[in-house]
Design an enzyme around this catalytic site. Structure first.
Site, short mmCIF file in Angstrom:
data_model
loop_
_atom_site.label_atom_id
_atom_site.label_comp_id
_atom_site.label_asym_id
_atom_site.label_seq_id
_atom_site.Cartn_x
_atom_site.Cartn_y
_atom_site.Cartn_z
N ARG A 147 0.86 -1.19 0.00
CA ARG A 147 0.00 0.00 0.00
C ARG A 147 0.89 1.23 0.00
O ARG A 147 1.84 1.29 0.77
CB ARG A 147 -0.88 -0.02 1.25
CG ARG A 147 -1.92 1.09 1.27
CD ARG A 147 -2.66 1.15 2.60
NE ARG A 147 -2.07 2.12 3.49
CZ ARG A 147 -2.69 2.64 4.57
NH1 ARG A 147 -3.91 2.24 4.89
NH2 ARG A 147 -2.10 3.52 5.31
N ASP A 210 -5.19 3.81 0.06
CA ASP A 210 -6.33 4.07 0.96
C ASP A 210 -6.72 5.55 0.88
O ASP A 210 -5.92 6.42 1.22
CB ASP A 210 -5.92 3.71 2.41
CG ASP A 210 -7.11 3.63 3.36
OD1 ASP A 210 -8.21 4.09 2.98
OD2 ASP A 210 -6.92 3.13 4.48
N HIS A 212 -9.26 6.71 2.54
CA HIS A 212 -9.71 6.97 3.92
C HIS A 212 -10.92 7.91 4.01
O HIS A 212 -10.92 8.90 4.74
CB HIS A 212 -8.55 7.48 4.78
CG HIS A 212 -8.54 6.90 6.17
ND1 HIS A 212 -9.04 7.57 7.25
CD2 HIS A 212 -8.12 5.70 6.64
CE1 HIS A 212 -8.91 6.81 8.33
NE2 HIS A 212 -8.36 5.67 7.99
N GLU A 236 -9.12 2.05 -1.72
CA GLU A 236 -9.85 1.72 -0.50
C GLU A 236 -10.66 2.90 0.03
O GLU A 236 -10.19 4.05 0.00
CB GLU A 236 -8.83 1.27 0.55
CG GLU A 236 -9.39 0.97 1.91
CD GLU A 236 -8.29 0.54 2.87
OE1 GLU A 236 -7.24 0.06 2.40
OE2 GLU A 236 -8.48 0.69 4.09
N GLU A 262 -13.79 -1.47 6.51
CA GLU A 262 -13.07 -1.67 7.78
C GLU A 262 -13.88 -1.14 8.97
O GLU A 262 -13.69 -1.61 10.08
CB GLU A 262 -11.67 -1.04 7.74
CG GLU A 262 -11.66 0.46 7.61
CD GLU A 262 -10.25 1.03 7.52
OE1 GLU A 262 -9.44 0.49 6.76
OE2 GLU A 262 -9.97 2.03 8.20
N ARG A 283 -13.81 -5.45 3.49
CA ARG A 283 -12.72 -5.31 4.47
C ARG A 283 -13.14 -5.55 5.92
O ARG A 283 -12.40 -5.22 6.85
CB ARG A 283 -12.10 -3.91 4.33
CG ARG A 283 -11.20 -3.88 3.12
CD ARG A 283 -10.45 -2.61 2.92
NE ARG A 283 -9.80 -2.04 4.08
CZ ARG A 283 -8.70 -2.52 4.67
NH1 ARG A 283 -8.14 -3.63 4.23
NH2 ARG A 283 -8.18 -1.91 5.71
N GLU A 339 -4.56 -7.26 5.09
CA GLU A 339 -3.68 -6.16 5.50
C GLU A 339 -2.80 -6.61 6.66
O GLU A 339 -3.27 -7.32 7.55
CB GLU A 339 -4.53 -4.95 5.94
CG GLU A 339 -3.70 -3.73 6.30
CD GLU A 339 -4.56 -2.53 6.72
OE1 GLU A 339 -5.72 -2.73 7.15
OE2 GLU A 339 -4.07 -1.40 6.60
N TRP A 402 -12.26 12.04 8.72
CA TRP A 402 -10.84 11.71 8.85
C TRP A 402 -10.57 10.39 8.20
O TRP A 402 -11.36 9.48 8.24
CB TRP A 402 -10.44 11.64 10.35
CG TRP A 402 -8.99 11.24 10.45
CD1 TRP A 402 -7.89 12.03 10.16
CD2 TRP A 402 -8.48 9.96 10.79
NE1 TRP A 402 -6.74 11.31 10.32
CE2 TRP A 402 -7.07 10.02 10.69
CE3 TRP A 402 -9.07 8.75 11.15
CZ2 TRP A 402 -6.23 8.94 10.94
CZ3 TRP A 402 -8.25 7.66 11.41
CH2 TRP A 402 -6.84 7.76 11.31
#
Ligand code: EZ4
Ligand code: CO
Length: 402
Positions: A147, A210, A212, A236, A262, A283, A339, A402
C-alpha cells in the site's frame, strides 16, 4: 465443560488493546480481541457489565447459540461497541473449541484453501521520493503487495504518513489532533505518486491505496479513472459508505477495483454494496464485525457476487485478531488479501503467537485454536493510556471525514 470466568484485560504495550479471557472449569482458556481504537473502554465496560456475568456457567461449545444470545438478546442490535464485544466472545470460544479438539482453527472451518495468506504492507513517506524508498524496502522484504501513501504538497499532515516508517499509529493524543484537508490538492497529487511507482518498479507488485473516506462519489470516480493506467489492486474507502447506493456513481466511472468495510460491523452495512456488485473487496474484520461466526456469513454472501475478502489489519487490531483472521483467510474460498501492519516488539512480547511471515505470505501456524496467547504479567506492566484518533477539517474550518 462450563465457562467459569470471563475477564477483561486492558493493556498498552505501545498502544491500547482490550482482550477478553474466557476460562473453563476444565482448565482450557480462550482469548478474543475487543479493541476499538480510541473508544476502548466502552467495549471493556460493555463486556464487564453486560456480557461476562451472563456467560458464567454456559457451555463454551455452543458458539452459535451464544452469538445469537448476545446479538438478539441485547435488543439494541449492531453498532461497533456491541459487535466488537460479541466478536471477542466469539473469537475466545472458537479458540477454546480448537484447543479442545486439538486442531488449529482453520481445520474446524473446513481446512486450508491455500498454502499461505498474501498480505500487504504499508509504504509511506512525507513525499513521493520517500514513499518510493519505502516501496523498495517492502519489495526487498518479499512483499507481493504494497500500500502506498504520501504527504501532499501544501498540507501539513496526511492520513497514512507516520513518523516511524514501520509502524503507523494515528491515535496519538488524549484529545484528538486536528488535521487540515484539501480534496483539490489531494486529487492533483495522487496520480503523480502512482505514475512514479510504476515507472520505477514496473507492474510486478500489487499496489494499493487508501483514500480513507475523504471524497464524494463523483470525486472518487474521477480519482479511480485517473489511476487506471497504474492498475491498482484496489482503491480503499473512496467515500464514506453509510449511503451504499452512492457507490453506483463510482462504478459508472471507473474500473479501478474498490475495497470498503473496515468500519462496518454487520452484514447489513454491506448488503447493497455486495449484492449490486458495487465493490470488489470487503474489508470487515474479526474484531469489529462480530467474530468468525459473523465474518463467515459476510464472506459467503460476498462469494455469490464475486466479491473477495481483504480484511483490515492495522496495528490497532491486536495480534489476537490477526491470528484469528489468518485462520479465516487460510480457509475462506473467496479470499483476496490481508492487510498486515506490523506490531511493535512490545506488543508482540505481550501476545506470543504461532503465525509467521515468509516471502510476502503469513501462515497462522498449527497450534490448536487461533494460536495467540497473552502474557498477563507483562501486560500488567503496560497500563492503559487515553488516546484518540485525529479529526479532519477543510481549509475553511468545516469538519470533514478523517
Ligand atoms: O485508520 O485502523 O487501512 N487501514 C486503515 C487504518 C485505520 C485505523 C483506525 O483505527 O484505514 O489505518
Ligand atoms: Co483503511
Amino acid at each position: 465443560m462450563k465457562i467459569s470466568a470471563c475477564r477483561v484485560i486492558v493493556c498498552s504495550p505501545g498502544r491500547n488493546f482490550v482482550t477478553l479471557m474466557i476460562e473453563t472449569d476444565e482448565g482450557v482458556h480462550g482469548i478474543g480481541d475487543a479493541t476499538l481504537n480510541g473508544r476502548e473502554l466502552s467495549v471493556a465496560a460493555y463486556l464487564k457489565e453486560h456480557v461476562a456475568p451472563a456467560l458464567i456457567g454456559r457451555d463454551p461449545a455452543r458458539i452459535e447459540d451464544i452469538w445469537q444470545y448476545l446479538y438478539r438478546g441485547a435488543y439494541w442490535r449492531r453498532g461497533p461497541v456491541t459487535m466488537s464485544a460479541i466478536a471477542a466472545v466469539d473469537t475466545a470460544l472458537w479458540d477454546i473449541k480448537g484447543k479442545v479438539a486439538g486442531l488449529p482453527l482453520y481445520q474446524l472451518l473446513g481446512g486450508a484453501s491455500r498454502d499461505g495468506v498474501m498480505v500487504y504492507g504499508h509504504a509511506n513517506g512525507n513525499d513521493i521520493a520517500q514513499t518510493l524508498d519505502e516501496v523498495a524496502r517492502y519489495a526487498g522484504l518479499g512483499y507481493k503487495a504494497i500500500r502506498a501513501q504520501s504527504g501532499i504538497p501544501g498540507l501539513a499532515s496526511t492520513y497514512g504518513v507516520s513518523k516511524d516508517r514501520m509502524y503507523y499509529e494515528p491515535a496519538d493524543a488524549a484529545i484528538a489532533t486536528e488535521n487540515i484537508w484539501s480534496t483539490a490538492k489531494y486529487l492533483d497529487h495522487v496520480p503523480k505518486l502512482f505514475e512514479a511507482i510504476r515507472s520505477r518498479f514496473g507492474f510486478e507488485h500489487h499496489i494499493l491505496h487508501d483514500v480513507h473516506h475523504r471524497l464524494t462519489p463523483i470525486e472518487a470516480g474521477r480519482l479511480g479513472k485517473s489511476l487506471e493506467p497504474y492498475r491498482l489492486f484496489w482503491m480503499e474507502d473512496p467515500t464514506p459508505a453509510e449511503n451504499q447506493e452512492g457507490f453506483r456513481i463510482i462504478r459508472q466511472h471507473t474500473v479501478t477495483p474498490i475495497a470498503v468495510g473496515e468500519v462496518f460491523n454487520t452484514i447489513y452495512d454491506c448488503q447493497t454494496l455486495i449484492s449490486e456488485q458495487l465493490i470488489d473487496f470487503i474489508r470487515t474484520t474479526v474484531v469489529h464485525a462480530g467474530g468468525i461466526t459473523h465474518l463467515r456469513r459476510i464472506a459467503q454472501l460476498a462469494e455469490l457476487y464475486h466479491v473477495r475478502t481483504g480484511s483490515h489489519g492495522a496495528t490497532d487490531l491486536s495480534p489476537v485478531c490477526m491470528g484469528a483472521a489468518l485462520h479465516f483467510d487460510l480457509w475462506v474460498h473467496n479470499f483476496g488479501i490481508q492487510e498486515y501492519m506490523r506490531h511493535t516488539p512490545e506488543t508482540d512480547a505481550v501476545f506470543p503467537h504461532a503465525y509467521s511471515f515468509k516471502d510476502g505470505y503469513l501462515h497462522p501456524g498449527e497450534a490448536p485454536g487461533h494460536g495467540v496467547d497473552i502474557d498477563e504479567t507483562l501486560a500488567a506492566k503496560h497500563p492503559y493510556k487515553s488516546s484518540a484518533l485525529p479529526v479532519n477539517r477543510l481549509e475553511d474550518g468545516s469538519m470533514w471525514n478523517w
